[in-house]
Write a protein that holds these residues in place. Sequence first.
Motif, PDB file in Angstrom:
ATOM      1  N   ASP A   1       0.823  -1.207   0.000  1.00  0.00           N
ATOM      2  CA  ASP A   1       0.000   0.000   0.000  1.00  0.00           C
ATOM      3  C   ASP A   1       0.861   1.263   0.000  1.00  0.00           C
ATOM      4  O   ASP A   1       0.537   2.248  -0.668  1.00  0.00           O
ATOM      5  CB  ASP A   1      -0.929   0.007   1.216  1.00  0.00           C
ATOM      6  N   LEU A   2       1.956   1.203   0.756  1.00  0.00           N
ATOM      7  CA  LEU A   2       2.872   2.348   0.808  1.00  0.00           C
ATOM      8  C   LEU A   2       3.527   2.567  -0.560  1.00  0.00           C
ATOM      9  O   LEU A   2       3.594   3.709  -1.047  1.00  0.00           O
ATOM     10  CB  LEU A   2       3.944   2.104   1.872  1.00  0.00           C
ATOM     11  N   LEU A   3       3.998   1.498  -1.176  1.00  0.00           N
ATOM     12  CA  LEU A   3       4.657   1.612  -2.480  1.00  0.00           C
ATOM     13  C   LEU A   3       3.687   2.092  -3.554  1.00  0.00           C
ATOM     14  O   LEU A   3       4.074   2.839  -4.463  1.00  0.00           O
ATOM     15  CB  LEU A   3       5.285   0.282  -2.873  1.00  0.00           C
ATOM     16  N   LEU A   4       2.437   1.697  -3.459  1.00  0.00           N
ATOM     17  CA  LEU A   4       1.426   2.172  -4.408  1.00  0.00           C
ATOM     18  C   LEU A   4       1.240   3.678  -4.278  1.00  0.00           C
ATOM     19  O   LEU A   4       1.144   4.404  -5.283  1.00  0.00           O
ATOM     20  CB  LEU A   4       0.096   1.446  -4.178  1.00  0.00           C
ATOM     21  N   ARG A   5       1.199   4.159  -3.037  1.00  0.00           N
ATOM     22  CA  ARG A   5       1.042   5.607  -2.800  1.00  0.00           C
ATOM     23  C   ARG A   5       2.264   6.374  -3.316  1.00  0.00           C
ATOM     24  O   ARG A   5       2.130   7.429  -3.937  1.00  0.00           O
ATOM     25  CB  ARG A   5       0.850   5.863  -1.294  1.00  0.00           C
ATOM     26  N   VAL A   6       3.442   5.825  -3.055  1.00  0.00           N
ATOM     27  CA  VAL A   6       4.684   6.456  -3.511  1.00  0.00           C
ATOM     28  C   VAL A   6       4.754   6.456  -5.036  1.00  0.00           C
ATOM     29  O   VAL A   6       5.119   7.459  -5.665  1.00  0.00           O
ATOM     30  CB  VAL A   6       5.899   5.721  -2.898  1.00  0.00           C
ATOM     31  N   ARG A   7       4.416   5.326  -5.648  1.00  0.00           N
ATOM     32  CA  ARG A   7       4.434   5.232  -7.110  1.00  0.00           C
ATOM     33  C   ARG A   7       3.503   6.255  -7.750  1.00  0.00           C
ATOM     34  O   ARG A   7       3.856   6.920  -8.723  1.00  0.00           O
ATOM     35  CB  ARG A   7       4.021   3.826  -7.546  1.00  0.00           C
ATOM     36  N   ASP A   8       2.297   6.389  -7.189  1.00  0.00           N
ATOM     37  CA  ASP A   8       1.320   7.325  -7.752  1.00  0.00           C
ATOM     38  C   ASP A   8       1.824   8.768  -7.672  1.00  0.00           C
ATOM     39  O   ASP A   8       1.655   9.551  -8.611  1.00  0.00           O
ATOM     40  CB  ASP A   8      -0.019   7.188  -7.023  1.00  0.00           C
ATOM     41  N   ALA A   9       2.460   9.114  -6.535  1.00  0.00           N
ATOM     42  CA  ALA A   9       2.983  10.477  -6.363  1.00  0.00           C
ATOM     43  C   ALA A   9       4.078  10.763  -7.390  1.00  0.00           C
ATOM     44  O   ALA A   9       4.070  11.803  -8.057  1.00  0.00           O
ATOM     45  CB  ALA A   9       3.513  10.664  -4.944  1.00  0.00           C
ATOM     46  N   LEU A  10       5.015   9.843  -7.527  1.00  0.00           N
ATOM     47  CA  LEU A  10       6.121  10.029  -8.469  1.00  0.00           C
ATOM     48  C   LEU A  10       5.606  10.087  -9.907  1.00  0.00           C
ATOM     49  O   LEU A  10       6.106  10.865 -10.724  1.00  0.00           O
ATOM     50  CB  LEU A  10       7.139   8.901  -8.314  1.00  0.00           C
ATOM     51  N   SER A  11       4.605   9.279 -10.227  1.00  0.00           N
ATOM     52  CA  SER A  11       4.030   9.280 -11.574  1.00  0.00           C
ATOM     53  C   SER A  11       3.377  10.619 -11.897  1.00  0.00           C
ATOM     54  O   SER A  11       3.305  11.018 -13.064  1.00  0.00           O
ATOM     55  CB  SER A  11       2.993   8.160 -11.707  1.00  0.00           C
ATOM     56  N   GLU A  12       2.891  11.302 -10.874  1.00  0.00           N
ATOM     57  CA  GLU A  12       2.257  12.604 -11.055  1.00  0.00           C
ATOM     58  C   GLU A  12       3.254  13.757 -10.949  1.00  0.00           C
ATOM     59  O   GLU A  12       2.873  14.924 -10.980  1.00  0.00           O
ATOM     60  CB  GLU A  12       1.152  12.783 -10.003  1.00  0.00           C
ATOM     61  N   GLY A  13       4.552  13.421 -10.822  1.00  0.00           N
ATOM     62  CA  GLY A  13       5.578  14.458 -10.743  1.00  0.00           C
ATOM     63  C   GLY A  13       5.689  15.110  -9.385  1.00  0.00           C
ATOM     64  O   GLY A  13       6.125  16.266  -9.275  1.00  0.00           O
TER      65      GLY A  13
END
Length: 364
Positions: free
Chosen positions: A164-176
């Motif tokens: 769940d943490l990695l999903l949140r981190v991935r989404d943030a990075l994908s959005e710049g």
Amino acid sequence: MGLKAGIIGLPNSGKTTLFNLLTRAHAAVAPYPFCTIEPNLGVVSVPDSRLERLAEILKPPRVVTATVEFVDVAGLVKGASKGEGLGNQFLSAIRGVDAVVEVIRFFMDPDIPHFMGDLDPLRDREVVDIELMLSDLEIVERRLQKVQELFKKTSSKELEKERDLLLRVRDALSEGIPLRKLTFSEEEKVILKPFQLITLKPIIYLANLDESEQARALYQKMEAWCKQEGVPLLPLLVKLEEELQEIEDLKERTIFMQEFGLKESGLTAFIRETYATLGLITFYTFGDKELRAWELLQGSTAKEAAGKVHTDMQKGFIKAEVINARELLEIGSLEQAKALGRVRLEGKDYQVQDGDLLYFHFSV
């Protein structure tokens, strides 16, 4: 091992010139990309007026300053996260630092061509920051894939939390969105720590300026962006700082600075800002041999501070005599401070304050 700040930026932005000013290490400087291949390492003394004043009243035989370590790495280019330029080598070197200093070019110099053709600090900042986020994203996606595969086989709570943490981190990075803008619990920080994610580290933007009107106008635009993002931006006229260092006489140097309206060297302000960004405070020790300033992570205890001096002091810690430099300087004498009862005793859990003078009692 001490905390380190990594100096990054596009090629020919002035990274290594800044490093030389900081360390006088004379690392190679040349007007072409990738002059810096292997990381340059240097230890820099932290300017400290309190230490100077303490030395005046304590009269030690030797004075030792606190230090901060800087790492100068190869210039980053667009595509570095995919291995362009010295990308992989660059990113590997920068992951091990504790804070990032991003040097951005604001100066014009026909003898030093801009790597991207024209001068555009906001674009340069974006190029570097995007590459850092893409690099972090690659690491997160690779780990996320492994965690999801493991979770299918063993659906443990630990794996679920990490997923769940990695999903949140991935989404943030994908959005710049750099990870330093997110809020993490202490447990989440522990999960992310092994990945050494670059955008999770605190950052300082350093504007390498000249004295032109164009540089001032560009700086104002960058300053507005940094205020909006809540990140520090420091101005530095690197060429002027080079001239300052060539003036050995302190009075002449002061006069030179006054001519440019400077109260202190921009380099001094930069070192202090980096020290604070690393989360460091200073404590002092005084004995027969020396007065010494020690760098210490904010929030550390007296017992942990003792370990900075010697591991035996930490193992056998009993108590510490404490007086803050501010109070001691007001009194004007350590003997008088003791006579007035202003030097107090603290135990192992005492949280050391910036400017504390400590004398450790220990038994081994």
